[in-house]
Design an enzyme around this catalytic site. Structure first.
Site, PDB file in Angstrom:
ATOM      1  N   TYR A   1      -1.877   8.944   6.271  1.00 43.19           N
ATOM      2  CA  TYR A   1      -2.815   9.174   7.384  1.00 43.19           C
ATOM      3  C   TYR A   1      -2.059   9.589   8.644  1.00 43.19           C
ATOM      4  O   TYR A   1      -0.889   9.248   8.815  1.00 43.19           O
ATOM      5  CB  TYR A   1      -3.680   7.940   7.638  1.00 43.19           C
ATOM      6  CG  TYR A   1      -2.941   6.662   7.981  1.00 43.19           C
ATOM      7  CD1 TYR A   1      -2.519   6.394   9.283  1.00 43.19           C
ATOM      8  CD2 TYR A   1      -2.685   5.703   7.005  1.00 43.19           C
ATOM      9  CE1 TYR A   1      -1.853   5.218   9.599  1.00 43.19           C
ATOM     10  CE2 TYR A   1      -2.022   4.520   7.317  1.00 43.19           C
ATOM     11  CZ  TYR A   1      -1.614   4.285   8.609  1.00 43.19           C
ATOM     12  OH  TYR A   1      -0.956   3.122   8.906  1.00 43.19           O
TER      13      TYR A   1
ATOM     14  N   HIS B   1       1.397   3.689   2.092  1.00 44.32           N
ATOM     15  CA  HIS B   1       2.082   2.389   2.167  1.00 44.32           C
ATOM     16  C   HIS B   1       1.084   1.257   2.051  1.00 44.32           C
ATOM     17  O   HIS B   1      -0.108   1.417   2.313  1.00 44.32           O
ATOM     18  CB  HIS B   1       2.855   2.255   3.486  1.00 44.32           C
ATOM     19  CG  HIS B   1       1.977   2.314   4.696  1.00 44.32           C
ATOM     20  ND1 HIS B   1       1.558   3.504   5.256  1.00 44.32           N
ATOM     21  CD2 HIS B   1       1.400   1.338   5.443  1.00 44.32           C
ATOM     22  CE1 HIS B   1       0.773   3.258   6.282  1.00 44.32           C
ATOM     23  NE2 HIS B   1       0.648   1.951   6.426  1.00 44.32           N
TER      24      HIS B   1
HETATM   25 FE   LIG Z   1      -0.680   1.181   7.901  1.00 43.22          FE
END
Ligand SMILES: [Fe+2]
Lengths: 262, 208
Positions: free
Chosen positions: A167, A180
């Site tokens: 993102y 992650h």
């Molecule tokens: Fe994050």
């Protein structure tokens, strides 16, 4: 401690195992700050105003740091480690189905039993279910994005989820987080408390992430990258990634030094 | 070459990020997921000890409150005993007190509160008396590794003056950064604190 003790061979790793003295409840091994990101890391801009500038005061561990909260299965619900089901409303979440598993160890190589591991992540499109996340990727109605587990007697934990997406975020104009999962781990004493992030093998965003590259030590950075663990995958169901977490080791108290008269 | 020691290395810390609430306090992120949740209330109706509210803010280098910070506290019970097997001191355990809680700051004001009890004085393993205190751990976006500090109590002047940890702080003026100020508000005991991440009044943080 006997410095002459022969190092044992760990057949799985083909290297000597670390020495594991009897489990003590003395102070924790000195934290090696050279493998952690510094508080002030200007490439990660948010750290500039949020980093102490004085030296940390070194504190020999007292009972306040050696102890820490104890958790049990009563604190958890049956679906807490199943992110595919724990927020499902009318179906499964969208995304690559994965299992994440590993062990929580201490620096002597011993498993840390019965310790609380919490994890949270974005959905497959890189969007968090959080009132402050405004990224244009959609919320997944069937995905909450958080879970937790208690390690077993050997320090082992596992959970099921979907692989999070990368993102964008405001650091440089075009900064993107590699995929992650955030991890929070307790250990047995409050001085072991740790929050970190797990990354995925092969992600091309890893070497250009301003947060990940706050870590000054290349090996320490590599240890945050979970390899694909094909042997642990479930055929026709889900892939698996392996992520071990190492907390500080603890000294044994071979001799008690008490003040005279106590 | 001498024999290799082969200790493992601690896993590197990473920031908790701005969305830490999802994992640790999902209700603050805006949803309900777990049957059982951890919170900033450490007491049950049956916990022994004086009820207190800890109330404070964490300020950045400009003096602005962090509105996305998360604090955890860890403390002894009213008898000065930690609810952990490594504490073998004489004080009685209290089954109604784990001694741990977590709180996120208010998204508008930055205020952090805990409902707890005032801990008793602690006897360390060497027999030293330590002033009553609460251990604090701070994580947030922009904090790369959790910060450890302590809160002591303003009405414990004699105990604070003799406390071995406060006395480790070279400049007496910096000891004050760890003292929470007692007041009473509508019959409730409130201890107010301010944690300054930077600046002339920077809070003392510990390398534990
Ligand atoms: Fe994050």
């Amino acid at each position: 401690m006997n410095a002459q003790a022969p190092a044992l061979r760990d057949p799985r790793l083909n290297r000597p195992e670390p020495l594991t003295p009897p489990l003590g409840d003395g102070g924790f091994f000195q934290r090696d700050r050279a493998i952690h990101p510094p508080a002030h890391a200007p490439g990660y801009k948010s750290s500039v105003l949020r980093s102490p500038r004085q030296s940390l005061l070194s504190l020999e561990n007292s009972i306040s740091e050696i102890t820490g909260p104890v958790f049990g299965h009563n604190d958890l619900g049956p679906l807490d480690n199943d992110l595919i089901r724990n927020y499902a409303k009318d179906g499964d979440p969208i995304g690559e189905r994965i299992v994440v598993h590993g062990r929580v160890l201490d620096e002597t190589g011993r498993g840390v039993p019965n310790t609380l591991v919490e994890f949270w992540q974005a959905n497959a499109g890189g969007r968090y279910r959080h009132r402050k996340d405004t990224y244009l990727a959609p919320i997944d109605p069937n995905f909450g994005g958080c879970g937790r587990a208690l390690t077993d007697d050997t320090g082992y934990y596992y959970f099921r989820t979907v692989k999070p997406g990368p993102y964008p975020w405001r650091n440089y104009v075009n900064s993107w987080r590699p995929a992650h999962i955030h991890f929070s781990v307790f250990g047995s004493g409050f001085a072991q408390r740790l929050i970190t992030q797990m990354y995925f093998e092969g992600d091309p965003l890893i070497p250009v992430c301003p947060i990940l590259t706050t870590i000054p030590d290349k090996d320490a950075l590599d240890r945050l990258v979970a390899p694909l663990d094909l042997n642990a995958s479930t055929p026709f169901d889900s892939l698996a990634y392996r992520f071990d977490i190492v907390l500080r080791g603890q000294r044994s108290t071979y001799f008690e030094n008490r003040t005279a008269g106590n | 070459m001498p024999q290799p020691l082969n200790y493992l290395k601690e896993t590197a810390s990473q920031t908790a990020g701005p969305y830490v609430h999802i994992g640790l306090i999902p209700a603050m992120a805006g949803f309900d997921i777990f049957e059982k949740n951890f919170s900033n209330v450490l007491v049950t109706p049956n916990t022994k000890g004086e009820r207190i509210t800890l109330e404070g803010k964490v300020l950045d280098g400009t003096g602005t409150p962090l509105r996305d910070v998360l604090l955890e506290i860890w403390q002894a019970n009213a008898a000065g005993r930690y609810n952990h097997p490594a504490d073998r001191s004489a004080g009685a355990l209290d089954d109604e007190f784990r001694g741990w809680g977590r709180a996120g700051s208010d998204f508008d004001s930055g205020l952090v509160t805990f409902e707890t009890i005032k801990p008793g004085a602690i006897t360390d393993r060497t027999g030293r008396k330590c002033a009553p205190h609460v251990n604090v751990w701070i994580v947030a976006r922009g904090i790369n590794i959790g910060l450890n500090t302590r809160l002591y109590f303003s009405d414990e002047e004699a105990a604070n003056a003799a406390d071995p940890v406060l006395n480790l702080i070279e400049q007496p003026i910096r000891r004050k950064t760890l003292i929470a100020t007692r007041s009473e508000r509508a019959g409730k005991v409130v201890y107010a604190f301010t944690i300054n991440l930077q600046g002339p009044e920077e809070t003392v943080f510990f390398d534990v």
